[in-house]
Design an enzyme around this catalytic site. Sequence first.
Site, short mmCIF file in Angstrom:
data_model
loop_
_atom_site.label_atom_id
_atom_site.label_comp_id
_atom_site.label_asym_id
_atom_site.label_seq_id
_atom_site.Cartn_x
_atom_site.Cartn_y
_atom_site.Cartn_z
N ARG A 240 -9.74 -8.09 -1.14
CA ARG A 240 -10.96 -7.27 -1.11
C ARG A 240 -10.99 -6.41 -2.37
O ARG A 240 -9.95 -5.88 -2.80
CB ARG A 240 -10.98 -6.36 0.12
N GLU A 269 -20.25 -5.99 -4.31
CA GLU A 269 -20.58 -7.40 -4.08
C GLU A 269 -21.91 -7.49 -3.34
O GLU A 269 -22.12 -6.70 -2.42
CB GLU A 269 -19.49 -8.08 -3.24
N HIS A 287 -16.41 -14.38 -5.02
CA HIS A 287 -15.95 -14.32 -3.62
C HIS A 287 -16.09 -15.68 -2.92
O HIS A 287 -16.84 -15.82 -1.95
CB HIS A 287 -16.71 -13.23 -2.85
#
Length: 321
Positions: A240, A269, A287
């Site tokens: 993360r 994000e 991601h």
Amino acid sequence: MADKPVLWITRKLSDATEARAARDYDVRLNPEDRVFAPDELVAKSSEVDAILPCHSELFNADVAAKMSDRVKIIANHSVGVDHCDLKALKAKGVVVTNTPDVLSDATAEIALLLMLAAARRAGEGDRLVRAGNWNSWSPSFMVGTQMTGKRLGIVGMGRVGRAFAKMVQGFGMEIHYYNRSRLSPEQENAAIYHATVEDLLPNCQFISLHCPATPETMNLMNAARLSLLPDGAVLVNTARGALVDEAALIDALRSGKLAAAGLDVFQVEPGGNPELSKLENVFMLPHIGSATRETRDAMGFRALDNLDAFFSGKEPRDRLV
Ligand code: DGY
């Protein structure tokens, strides 16, 4: 026969997942794959018995408090649950599940890809050739850092960390790790345990982050901890973005303290960090750690398994609260 539970699948999932869900539930789909804001989650909650969201939907304390009591379970299509305030959802009486195990190999593959790409300057090389600017070669051209035989530190030796440790065995790396608790000798598989992150860091010519984002791990890799790494280390993050202080990372990449970084996750994000994008020695992905066809089906099925268990009166396998 009783009516099927109404299930809201907030994002477009794999065809196989949506077909199975449509067979077993009264589903509400999102074919446009629009991202729902917190107030929309609240508004829609009175129409459904269960929600199958991704990490892109924020179930914070405010959403949990305002959500309709009709929602009985949030069956996440993710292993990470930092988008859910578990305490607030538990207080509301909502069951929350995630999808562990099924994405460990896919995420470990991306960690390996990032590590090699960052260490061997793959992004820089690709940009050079692609732009038509590759017009010379010499022994000193695009020299990177070799992974083979180096010391690798893994922060968080859960399922993904262990899958990654197994995957890099072919590189003959000496593996060091930090975890909240020491693994059994079998799970450790000769990796060297450190009781604190501070003890681990000086050993990490390469470092890969695999722990969840929690209030305790927020900005785990800050300026002070980055300074404990050996000069020229390579940092990889597939967990993360919240784990890394990006301003401190940028300083370390600019100064040469870090040779390179490979990142699949960011503080912001989608989008990432424009300051990181200015640096040649960062290799970045959007991601996609778990983004394989096989894993997307497996994540969808695992979330549905949890829902099936819940609605048949059994304990969902991946229940968190
Ligand atoms: C996860 O499962 O946590 C991945 O980051 C995708 O959401």
